[in-house]
Design an enzyme around this catalytic site. Structure first.
Site, PDB file in Angstrom:
ATOM      1  N   SER A   1     -23.077  25.219   8.062  1.00 44.28           N
ATOM      2  CA  SER A   1     -23.463  25.189   9.481  1.00 44.28           C
ATOM      3  C   SER A   1     -24.751  25.937   9.786  1.00 44.28           C
ATOM      4  CB  SER A   1     -22.351  25.763  10.355  1.00 44.28           C
ATOM      5  OG  SER A   1     -21.217  24.929  10.291  1.00 44.28           O
TER       6      SER A   1
ATOM      7  N   LYS B   1     -27.456  23.885  11.067  1.00 47.04           N
ATOM      8  CA  LYS B   1     -27.486  23.420  12.458  1.00 47.04           C
ATOM      9  C   LYS B   1     -28.627  24.044  13.256  1.00 47.04           C
ATOM     10  CE  LYS B   1     -22.560  22.560  12.140  1.00 47.04           C
ATOM     11  NZ  LYS B   1     -21.189  23.015  12.452  1.00 47.04           N
TER      12      LYS B   1
ATOM     13  N   TYR C   1     -19.258  30.633  16.371  1.00 45.69           N
ATOM     14  CA  TYR C   1     -18.034  30.013  16.870  1.00 45.69           C
ATOM     15  C   TYR C   1     -17.326  30.978  17.821  1.00 45.69           C
ATOM     16  CZ  TYR C   1     -19.113  27.458  12.601  1.00 45.69           C
ATOM     17  OH  TYR C   1     -19.740  26.765  11.613  1.00 45.69           O
TER      18      TYR C   1
ATOM     19  N   VAL D   1     -19.636  28.053   6.829  1.00 51.06           N
ATOM     20  CA  VAL D   1     -18.410  28.336   6.080  1.00 51.06           C
ATOM     21  C   VAL D   1     -18.653  28.502   4.587  1.00 51.06           C
ATOM     22  CG1 VAL D   1     -16.794  27.306   7.706  1.00 51.06           C
ATOM     23  CG2 VAL D   1     -17.811  25.884   5.909  1.00 51.06           C
TER      24      VAL D   1
END
Lengths: 313, 313, 313, 313
Positions: free
Chosen positions: A68, A71, A247, A265
């Site tokens: 991630s 991103k 998150y 992750v």
């Protein structure tokens, strides 16, 4: 009472040693089979200061799956393509739910809360894909990473990408769900394919810290002088990382570390000390929110010792 | 290419004039009857720089109901009383829901997500109340505000407090709900009474900016030299304001303004530029998330012109 | 192939013996202190057939706290007062959530899903209370129960009512929440007071089965010939009991028992075999959904042996 | 006071005429393109009594897309295959949410609430598919329908099936989501393919009422004497239809109609009067819950005039 500036190289080495000695390491992500094989004892950290100094510790040259963290870069690319029109498809608020939650989508007509949860990143990938073949979109993302890191050796780990493609049913659920609301426009398999592959880019801490420099320096690579984005856009991407980059552990990260950052992750975190440094840290064990356990602790130590928190002197 | 430092006094005056000329003003909070009577055209702004310079514009001396801005100060007080034990009763994550939502409480055993949503602030008030009569707890909060602002004239608007006490059924629902989980320990009416009264404290922009100085300067009042909290605690309170200070508009505020801040439905916002300034702005019209519409726009203009965003040079 | 009609008295006696011999009894409701003291080994059952025959087994004369079973009767009373206008304040759908959930209220503007979850029953009580003092409303409810059961000895257990009033914070949360939407109109304490007291009515299985006869016989007491409600209204109350009478275990109860019924956390269940019988059963141990564990099993045995399911021959 | 039995044929004809004359018809389902073309003025009704009498009215011979009505029959088939093991994969409670909601799945580990919401029906289809090719599973379902209706002319409308397959992203989201929890075991595309095709079976009211006879008569076809399921299973399927057969309008249907029934977005409803009749009604316009608007009103009129409610004499 002026304190002398701490020695960055020493601080980073010390932190790496402290982290390598710890026994609490979190749990390696189990849901992507390929990632589950990574050595849980790995730890690496690289800090690139404003003057170009590179401080490294631990497994700083070993590539890992950035997941991630990618991103941040796909968001940057998509903003470059469609500018603020991107925000028709994705919000800018923390989600208050897990990284792969679908509940919020049902409540809010398929529009994901922010570009850093899985649903939001899928929407961003769909924007990059628009009008292209998956292979072309992926090539563009990879070229962008290589350009930012100034390193043509960066590649996609096809084993990881394939592993996700075979098991990523929850991401497929998110993508189909958004497709039903028109928030995703391309064939769902295309968008998922590009997404799984850019998440599977493998980079070392050094490469990742190199790629993040523009966010620490007003959108500009301080070495080459290239303007990647405007200063305003760099600030805004940093703000999104601060509020949404971890998150449902974003509040905790801001509270403890005090820097904009984005986790994956795979255990990597890219963090930005505006005006001061681009930072990458990697340790595969995750905490309950899915963020690198030792990565966060190492960054907390770094900001404390260097006095780099954005929230105060 | 060194840009000259902008003239703070001039910038604040200009912004106040621009805001006063705008016709888009948001909607004055209707759900507290007393607040609904406020003049929607009011606008005030005060910035207190590190060197003590005070730049003021608009209705900077007119008291208004600080409402949820008070939550920054009750959080500071409660942390002083029980330290990190506070976090057993309240979290540190953005909620992803409206300021008065009860849904999250059901999902998470009555523990509110953060100290700045209503539920969380009620839990914080309950900690301050612990073992005291409501009158004593309220006296302590008021004395703390007067001490921080160095102004004994600060008072509670009993009309507003009474208005909320008669109509604050949603807050009563939240308090009773948390009481059922033991997250609130005192009689619900006591906790609500203290909460409604500290929200009804009336302050001007000048007083509020004075009270916020310690957060801008490492926990220390730069004029008197008093240490209100440790530097680490000041940073952490700032981090919480950044991620949670504007309810479900916190991400947007960080994205646009780039400063820690806390809003109230009275139209006030306290913002902090660490190391640089304590800022208070007031305009009663609210946006859809319940934050001052022009207040946010004024702060965005201020950080842009002064270059004060914490997210980049 | 005509099977002989089973002997009702024998069937009920056998079931009572089987139930008393079982060791799995569920857990007595712990959250109301007074109820927690009840003997978990109690079991009683009374069936009153259309011809007036009374079949009893076990502790059929021992009074217990009817709790939410009272909601069938307050619903009947409220419909008598305001007719279909009641449905402006409460819905007619299963909730899909626990008996004391507040989540649904937030999603649906404070209008509870049905009259049998706590929130809905509070709204029904508020309708009965309208324009009266709590004492009067309570008197009306109690007189109605005595009239239906033809028994003036029925009383309220003040110990249970007081116990709930001191600890019923979740119900207070629900009531305040609905008050904020105008779904509850009376002072919250009044509505809660009447609610806690009608839930604390104590009745034996015999009394409860007597009170339920009108629902089994088209709204008419078959003995006295009194029309309590119209046949249509009796059918509709039965339909609501079937779909919503056992909280989030309503589907299971319909699936296994096949009769309209309403349970209470005191361990009582009133069930109705239309045209055939009014049935009351009591065993204090509850299952995970808050319904009497052995009560449901006993009713399942009864309908199987008597062939009384409404879902088929 | 014995009322004469109403004349069923006359009642059905009258209702059909009344319905055809009404101008309120609801909205034809728009989200499946092929269905959107159906004539909104169509209305048909067929009642098959216990003695085999067939009462028909309106467009009783015109085939329509049975859609979710098929879920009654796939449930029956799946129970025949795996018995109560089916309930490991799907619950038996009303959902309290819309037919295509994904929220509940996230809360409850991917296990759908009941076999009649889309998610639950996908899980049931997956059970039928198990170990077979999609074509074989579909053949089995179609043969079962033809056997029940005693009519080999029943076919699948490939246009409708294809239309859903191209646009059914929300169902694809549900299936992928459940696959991620292991609740769906076959390749997602296989399960979706069989699901879309059995929903696209086209039947007339006459055929549908024929197929439903076993549910009205203790699991046995009263004409042929074939036992399709045991009496207990027939009762249980009826119970599930009553509590869950009309999505989030199930409570309302029970309240107004008082019969077990299952609706489809094609505008069809199968209803069962246990011991008395199998009923099919069709009118394409839907109400807000996705159930046939006039279909429900016609059934309400039928049960009132015939005295067929299961909830009372």
């Amino acid at each position: 009472m002026i304190k002398p500036e701490p020695d960055l190289a020493l601080v980073v080495r010390e932190i790496a040693e402290e982290m390598q000695a710890r026994s609490d390491r979190g749990d390696v992500a189990g849901y992507i089979p390929e990632l589950a094989r990574v050595d849980p004892n790995a730890f690496g950290m690289v800090v690139i200061a404003a003057d170009g100094q590179i401080a490294a510790g631990g497994d700083s040259e070993q590539p890992f799956s950035i997941q991630s963290v990618s991103k941040v870069f796909t968001l940057t690319l998509a903003l470059g393509k469609v500018g603020d029109r991107l925000w028709r498809r994705v919000g800018r608020e923390p989600s208050g739910t897990a990284f792969n939650s679908i509940v919020q989508l049902e409540r809010e007509n398929g529009v994901p809360r922010n570009p850093f949860i899985n649903a939001g990143a899928l929407a961003v990938t769909d924007v990059i894909l628009s009008g292209h073949q998956p292979r072309e979109a992926l090539g563009e993302i990879l070229r962008f990473m290589r350009f930012l890191a100034d390193d043509v050796s960066i590649v996609i780990d096809e084993g990881v990408a394939g592993s996700e493609q075979r098991t990523g049913f929850r991401n497929a659920a998110l993508a189909n769900y958004m497709r039903s609301f028109g928030v995703i426009e391309n064939p769902v398999d295309f968008t998922l394919g590009v997404y799984f592959h850019h998440c599977a880019i493998a980079m070392s801490c050094r490469q990742l810290a190199m790629a993040g420099r523009f966010l620490a320096h007003g959108g500009r690579n301080p070495e080459t002088g290239h303007n990647v984005v405007t200063p305003e856009r760099a600030r805004r991407i940093n703000a999104l990382m601060l509020t949404c980059g971890h998150y449902d552990g974003s509040g905790e990260f801001a509270y403890r570390v005090g820097l904009p950052g984005k986790s994956g992750v795979g255990g990597g975190i890219l963090a930005v000390a505006p005006g001061k440094a681009s930072i990458a840290v990697w340790s595969p064990g995750l905490d309950a929110s899915g963020n690198s356990h030792l990565g966060r602790i190492a960054l907390e130590a770094l900001t404390r010792r260097m006095g780099w928190s954005i929230f105060g002197a």
